[in-house]
Scaffold this active site. Structure first.
Site, PDB file in Angstrom:
ATOM      1  N   ASP A  24       0.876  -1.164   0.000  1.00  0.00           N
ATOM      2  CA  ASP A  24       0.000   0.000   0.000  1.00  0.00           C
ATOM      3  C   ASP A  24       0.921   1.224   0.000  1.00  0.00           C
ATOM      4  OD1 ASP A  24      -2.355   1.623   0.366  1.00  0.00           O
ATOM      5  OD2 ASP A  24      -1.876   1.735   2.501  1.00  0.00           O
ATOM      6  N   ASP A  26      -0.273   5.074   1.232  1.00  0.00           N
ATOM      7  CA  ASP A  26      -0.596   5.995   2.321  1.00  0.00           C
ATOM      8  C   ASP A  26      -0.665   5.267   3.657  1.00  0.00           C
ATOM      9  OD1 ASP A  26      -1.178   8.614   0.903  1.00  0.00           O
ATOM     10  OD2 ASP A  26      -2.521   7.271  -0.188  1.00  0.00           O
ATOM     11  N   ASP A 183      -2.112  -1.039   5.960  1.00  0.00           N
ATOM     12  CA  ASP A 183      -2.200  -0.353   7.246  1.00  0.00           C
ATOM     13  C   ASP A 183      -3.627  -0.063   7.679  1.00  0.00           C
ATOM     14  OD1 ASP A 183      -2.699   3.006   6.995  1.00  0.00           O
ATOM     15  OD2 ASP A 183      -2.348   1.857   5.176  1.00  0.00           O
TER      16      ASP A 183
END
Length: 278
Positions: A24, A26, A183
């Protein structure tokens, strides 16, 4: 061994070999999530009200959500707001806050070691291509990725699995032979729906959210040697019938948790450029 096209024999890798990492962006490579939330919190505070994480959380890791901060701000403050002025100020504030954010611990080591292990490396992000490429270029990370798939290339972003499916297809790997590094809850669900083994590495913002769908949770990539992760993912892949497989005996929900330190073992809305959304 198997017969090659030229009549010779070629070495076949074991079918359970993990072949790729898909990151990922961000909150996983760079923590842009906390600065964005902070910028909006400051705007709400300037208008005499509060933006709670519970209100904001559904939009983390996706652009396909129904929360509109301008509408929420107007309702909470009981007055109309100058959206253009807020948008301009917010973008400047986010640029200021994000510019100070380093690459998160362990990320660069994973990127370098992935090459040493012969792994393909991809990235799947709900944010725009300009946003992701811009931040990667500024930090000298673009060259590490074999493919980058972003939210402006799909009809639906995370938690839809489309981004992960595109990334693994680009890399030429079966999703069950790839590890997703995430996240956020939306990202974990997307990775699981696509069939990847998912490691969640929560940041200061997302560690307060429900991340139980991941196979593994670790506080920092710096605490989990890549060799150890590959061993765990390989064990999962050996018996993986699909995205809901749980390799840990007796566990049906929730991620395994890696302790603070791990000993080393073995070898919707489309964001405009420069902004994630709104």
């Amino acid at each position: 061994m198997s017969l090659a096209a030229d009549g010779g024999f070629e070495e076949l890798k074991p079918p359970s070999t993990i072949r790729a990492l898909v990151f990922d962006f961000d909150g996983l490579v760079v923590d842009t999530e906390t600065p964005e939330f902070r910028a909006w919190q400051e705007i709400f505070a300037d208008h005499g009200t509060v933006l709670e994480l519970a209100t904001w959380a559904g939009g983390i890791g996706t652009t396909d959500h129904h929360f509109d901060p301008y509408v929420a701000l107007e309702r909470a403050s009981a007055r109309a707001v100058d959206r253009d002025a807020i948008r301009t100020a917010r973008r400047a504030r986010i640029r200021e806050l994000v510019s100070d954010q380093p690459v998160l611990p362990g990320v660069e080591d994973y990127l370098r070691q992935a090459r040493e292990h012969g792994l393909r490396v991809g990235l799947a992000s709900s944010s725009s291509r300009d946003w992701v490429h811009g931040h990667l270029a500024e930090r000298g990370l673009l060259h590490h990725f074999d493919t980058i798939r972003t939210g402006d290339e799909v009809a639906r972003t995370k938690p839809d699995p489309a981004l992960y499916r595109l990334a693994t297809a680009d890399l030429g790997v079966d999703p069950a032979r790839a590890v997703a590094l995430e996240d956020s809850p939306n990202g974990v669900v997307a990775a699981k729906r696509a069939g990847l083994y998912c490691v969640v590495v929560p940041n200061a913002l997302t560690r307060q959210l429900d991340l139980a769908a991941a196979e593994l949770r670790v506080d920092s990539l710096a605490n989990l040697p890549l060799t150890r992760l590959l061993e765990m993912a390989r064990a999962w892949a050996e018996g993986a019938p699909g995205p809901n497989h749980h390799p840990i005996p007796g566990r049906t929900t929730g991620p395994a948790t890696v302790p603070a330190t791990v000993p080393a073992t073995g070898p919707g809305h489309r964001p405009e450029p420069g902004a994630k959304r709104w």
